[in-house]
Scaffold this active site. Structure first.
Site, mmCIF file in Angstrom:
data_model
loop_
_atom_site.group_PDB
_atom_site.id
_atom_site.type_symbol
_atom_site.label_atom_id
_atom_site.label_comp_id
_atom_site.label_asym_id
_atom_site.label_seq_id
_atom_site.Cartn_x
_atom_site.Cartn_y
_atom_site.Cartn_z
ATOM 1 N N GLY A 113 0.791 -1.230 0.000
ATOM 2 C CA GLY A 113 0.000 0.000 0.000
ATOM 3 C C GLY A 113 0.819 1.273 0.000
ATOM 4 O O GLY A 113 0.273 2.355 0.222
ATOM 5 N N GLU A 132 8.592 6.484 -7.412
ATOM 6 C CA GLU A 132 9.765 5.909 -6.753
ATOM 7 C C GLU A 132 11.029 6.378 -7.469
ATOM 8 O O GLU A 132 11.092 6.381 -8.694
ATOM 9 C CB GLU A 132 9.708 4.381 -6.790
ATOM 10 C CG GLU A 132 8.592 3.788 -5.958
ATOM 11 C CD GLU A 132 8.555 2.261 -6.028
ATOM 12 O OE1 GLU A 132 9.563 1.671 -6.467
ATOM 13 O OE2 GLU A 132 7.527 1.676 -5.662
#
Length: 409
Positions: A113, A132
């Site tokens: 999550g 990311e």
């Protein structure tokens, strides 16, 4: 007619002797005068040289003092927090970032999550997380390897690459990546799941940072990475047993560091509770981060692709899920998928399940009852998927009706 004299007579003449004597005396006086003049000139040169040397020395001392002052300033600048700037072209403002700013780090085992959490925070008008970076956990892992090797530590120290030098370099590198890989914002956060394996070190070099540790039932995380073929270094996607063992080790490392940091620095968030009760948990989370509440965090799907909203990566495997509103579809997909021998040994394979509040024997588990809004979201997603299935079949008898339903969703 004037008399004439020979040379000898001239020399013997008394008038010439007097004249010669006078001339000699005058010549001696001239010589003395020249000598005096030379002496005076020498004294004057000495005086001028002394004055010149005095002023040159004074100037040199002033230069030395200025160099020392600049060196002290440079040393102070080195000791000061690492600074990074970012220019916002929309507002024409340049923001200055440093190690003392309240950075936010989101982490956890992949498929827990973390992407949903960062998307919800990205929807907040004052927060920017972004995709990311992938490089941050790698550089942190390298730093850990250097620290663990006593030989490497000695070699680095001998080379003058001390812990202080490395810490300063790490601060500068991480700040540059976090600041420059997305839009400027009042609050910046980073979401690289395994970065929190270095939570203790990050808390050291960024003293005002806060950490969000996403926790999910390990059985669900592992089923998600195996079923969706999410490659994770060290995880054998052909083995539930191996992946659950690696999950247990990773979450143990991060959870221990989170507890060590304290609840004022690190907040564990269970994925299941976040999707069941998003408003309650996001209000608690923003209070923990000392950031004003915004309802936008409950509707992240509406901010996707918008300026100042949620930017999604085309290569991150969670992208196709976070484009939907918060729902409970993924909570129990793992039920009935894990081999029986692994289920039987679950308390031994993954003891962190019980430590984190999950029943290792429950199959299916009871995570709780969702909020009404979440229940509506889940039903709407299911209905939309059914309608899209009918449309793909091109059933003329229901096609018009389905299109109407879709437009109303």
């Amino acid at each position: 007619m004037p008399p004439t004299f020979s040379g000898l007579e001239i020399l013997q003449h008394k008038d010439y002797k007097e004249l010669f004597t006078i001339h000699f005396i005058k010549s001696d006086c001239f010589t003395k005068m020249v000598g005096k003049l030379k002496q005076n000139l020498l004294v004057a040169c000495l005086v001028v040289s002394s004055v010149t040397i005095f002023y040159l020395g004074r100037h040199a001392m002033e230069c030395h003092h200025r160099i020392e002052e600049r060196s002290q300033v440079n040393r102070l600048d080195t000791a000061r927090p690492t600074l990074s700037t970012n220019h916002d072209q929309s507002t024409n403002k340049t923001s200055i970032y440093n190690k003392d700013m309240p950075l936010i780090f989101i982490g956890g085992v992949p498929r827990s999550g973390t992407t949903l959490m960062r998307a919800m925070l990205d929807a907040h008008p004052d927060i920017r997380c972004g995709e990311e970076t992938r490089v941050i956990p790698r550089i942190l892992a390298m730093k850990q390897l250097w620290s663990r090797s006593s030989k490497e530590k000695i070699r680095l120290d001998e080379a003058g690459v001390t812990d202080e030098v490395l810490d300063s370099a790490m601060q500068a590198f991480l700040l540059e990546i976090i600041v420059k890989h997305g839009e400027p914002a009042t609050y910046l956060c980073n979401k690289d799941p395994f970065a929190l394996k270095s939570l203790t070190y990050l808390a050291k070099i960024f003293p005002n940072a806060k950490f969000i540790l996403m926790i999910r039932d390990g059985r669900a995380s592992v089923h998600s990475m195996i079923s969706r073929k999410v490659t994770i270094a060290g995880f054998d996607l052909n083995s539930y047993r191996d992946c659950l063992t690696k999950w247990n080790r990773a979450i143990d490392t991060m959870y221990s560091q989170c507890m060590e940091a304290g609840f004022d620095k690190c907040m564990p968030v269970h994925y299941e509770q976040l999707v069941l009760h998003p408003e309650r948990w996001m209000k608690t989370l923003l209070k923990f981060l000392n950031i004003p509440w915004s309802k936008a965090v409950l509707h992240h799907e509406e901010m996707i692709g918008k300026a100042g909203g949620v930017s999604l990566s085309k290569v991150e495997r969670s992208t196709d899920q976070v484009i939907k509103p918060v729902n409970v579809e993924a909570l129990s997909k793992w039920v009935g998928k894990i081999p029986s021998d692994v289920l039987r040994d679950m308390p031994v394979i993954a003891p962190m399940l019980a430590k984190l509040g999950y029943d290792p024997y429950a199959n299916p588990p009871n995570y709780g009852k969702p909020d009404q809004k979440v229940l509506e979201n889940t039903k709407r997603i299911a209905l939309k998927r059914t309608c899209e299935g009918y449309l793909r079949q091109d059933c003329s008898s229901v096609k018009g009706l389905m299109e109407i339903i879709l437009r109303g969703l």
